[in-house]
Design a protein around this motif. Structure first.
Motif, PDB file in Angstrom:
ATOM      1  N   ALA A 102       0.833  -1.206   0.000  1.00 17.32           N
ATOM      2  CA  ALA A 102       0.000   0.000   0.000  1.00 17.32           C
ATOM      3  C   ALA A 102       0.866   1.254   0.000  1.00 17.32           C
ATOM      4  CB  ALA A 102      -0.943  -0.008   1.195  1.00 17.32           C
TER       5      ALA A 102
ATOM      6  N   ALA B 113       1.103   3.913  -3.006  1.00 15.28           N
ATOM      7  CA  ALA B 113       0.776   5.322  -2.748  1.00 15.28           C
ATOM      8  C   ALA B 113       1.891   6.231  -3.257  1.00 15.28           C
ATOM      9  CB  ALA B 113       0.545   5.548  -1.255  1.00 15.28           C
TER      10      ALA B 113
ATOM     11  N   LEU C  11      -1.949   5.886   6.235  1.00 14.85           N
ATOM     12  CA  LEU C  11      -2.279   4.739   5.393  1.00 14.85           C
ATOM     13  C   LEU C  11      -1.756   3.446   6.014  1.00 14.85           C
ATOM     14  CD1 LEU C  11      -3.325   3.527   2.724  1.00 14.85           C
ATOM     15  CD2 LEU C  11      -1.081   4.071   1.735  1.00 14.85           C
TER      16      LEU C  11
ATOM     17  N   VAL D 191      -4.113   0.228   7.104  1.00 14.03           N
ATOM     18  CA  VAL D 191      -3.915  -1.095   6.506  1.00 14.03           C
ATOM     19  C   VAL D 191      -3.523  -2.094   7.592  1.00 14.03           C
ATOM     20  CG1 VAL D 191      -2.531  -2.446   4.864  1.00 14.03           C
ATOM     21  CG2 VAL D 191      -3.408  -0.188   4.210  1.00 14.03           C
TER      22      VAL D 191
ATOM     23  N   SER E 112      -6.581  -3.279   9.376  1.00 13.34           N
ATOM     24  CA  SER E 112      -7.330  -4.282   8.600  1.00 13.34           C
ATOM     25  C   SER E 112      -6.655  -5.639   8.685  1.00 13.34           C
ATOM     26  CB  SER E 112      -7.456  -3.853   7.137  1.00 13.34           C
ATOM     27  OG  SER E 112      -8.399  -2.834   6.989  1.00 13.34           O
TER      28      SER E 112
ATOM     29  N   THR F 187      -8.915  -3.499   0.167  1.00 10.34           N
ATOM     30  CA  THR F 187      -8.748  -2.632  -0.995  1.00 10.34           C
ATOM     31  C   THR F 187      -8.432  -1.222  -0.525  1.00 10.34           C
ATOM     32  OG1 THR F 187     -10.285  -3.949  -2.309  1.00 10.34           O
ATOM     33  CG2 THR F 187      -9.869  -1.705  -3.070  1.00 10.34           C
ATOM     34  N   VAL F 188      -7.442  -0.625  -1.149  1.00  4.40           N
ATOM     35  CA  VAL F 188      -7.117   0.778  -0.907  1.00  4.40           C
ATOM     36  C   VAL F 188      -7.491   1.535  -2.175  1.00  4.40           C
ATOM     37  CG1 VAL F 188      -5.339   2.456  -0.306  1.00  4.40           C
ATOM     38  CG2 VAL F 188      -5.179   0.110   0.567  1.00  4.40           C
TER      39      VAL F 188
ATOM     40  N   PHE G 208      -7.967   8.870   0.460  1.00  6.83           N
ATOM     41  CA  PHE G 208      -7.767   7.432   0.321  1.00  6.83           C
ATOM     42  C   PHE G 208      -8.659   6.714   1.316  1.00  6.83           C
ATOM     43  CE2 PHE G 208      -4.291   9.090   2.908  1.00  6.83           C
ATOM     44  CZ  PHE G 208      -4.325   8.297   4.046  1.00  6.83           C
TER      45      PHE G 208
ATOM     46  N   VAL H 190      -9.511   2.769   2.986  1.00  4.15           N
ATOM     47  CA  VAL H 190      -9.104   1.382   3.183  1.00  4.15           C
ATOM     48  C   VAL H 190     -10.375   0.598   3.480  1.00  4.15           C
ATOM     49  CG1 VAL H 190      -7.730  -0.213   4.565  1.00  4.15           C
ATOM     50  CG2 VAL H 190      -6.819   2.050   4.002  1.00  4.15           C
TER      51      VAL H 190
ATOM     52  N   SER I 131     -15.359   1.024   4.988  1.00  7.15           N
ATOM     53  CA  SER I 131     -14.202   1.752   4.483  1.00  7.15           C
ATOM     54  C   SER I 131     -13.918   2.883   5.458  1.00  7.15           C
ATOM     55  CB  SER I 131     -14.482   2.352   3.106  1.00  7.15           C
ATOM     56  OG  SER I 131     -14.717   1.358   2.152  1.00  7.15           O
TER      57      SER I 131
ATOM     58  N   TRP J  86     -12.207   6.438   5.299  1.00  6.27           N
ATOM     59  CA  TRP J  86     -11.756   7.427   4.316  1.00  6.27           C
ATOM     60  C   TRP J  86     -11.048   8.575   5.001  1.00  6.27           C
ATOM     61  CZ3 TRP J  86     -11.436   7.320  -0.794  1.00  6.27           C
ATOM     62  CH2 TRP J  86     -12.133   6.294  -1.459  1.00  6.27           C
TER      63      TRP J  86
END
Length: 141
Positions: free
Chosen positions: A26, A30, A53, A57, A60, A72-73, A84, A86, A134, A136
């Protein structure tokens, strides 16, 4: 994804297995995407954005891997905005704004501190079926 994010002209998605290597993938994606969009590697928001980020991640990977084999990113951006999200298929939606006073893990507190310090926003959006979410982040550039 909100209407404001949908309106951003640049977009990229990355789906990876929900495992430790996802954090590195990720971050590297990025950096590549932002360079393609013309964001300088020296931009003052870049390192904090990469840390945010990484924390999302990592969360998750730690908490959703049993119910979500992939994450998914989604990256979206413009000349003055980076967003962005996740996404994973774990139904729990963590309270982001309570993270600053939480006594548990420090990852979301770090996410919120960095996001607010950059005058950004953070929001959790649940999937329509209630089976995932997600997180954001939107940051000015």
């Amino acid at each position: 994804m909100s209407k404001a994010i949908e309106a951003l002209p640049h977009r990229h998605a990355l789906t990876v297995p929900t495992e430790g290597s996802a954090v590195r993938m990720a971050r590297e994606t990025a950096q590549m995407v932002l360079a393609e969009w013309g964001v300088s590697a020296r931009h003052p928001s870049l390192d904090p954005a990469l840390l945010i980020l990484s924390e999302l991640v990592t969360n998750s990977v730690r908490h959703a891997a049993t119910t979500s084999p992939t994450l998914t990113v989604i990256f979206a951006g413009s000349a003055d905005c980076l967003a962005f999200g996740v996404h994973d298929r774990h139904p729990y939606q963590p309270p982001l704004h309570g993270a600053l006073t939480a006594t548990g893990g420090k990852g979301l507190a770090t996410v919120m501190e960095l996001t607010l310090a950059l005058a950004g926003t953070a929001v959790v959006r649940g999937d329509a079926d209630g089976g995932g979410k997600s997180i954001w982040i939107t940051l000015p550039l």
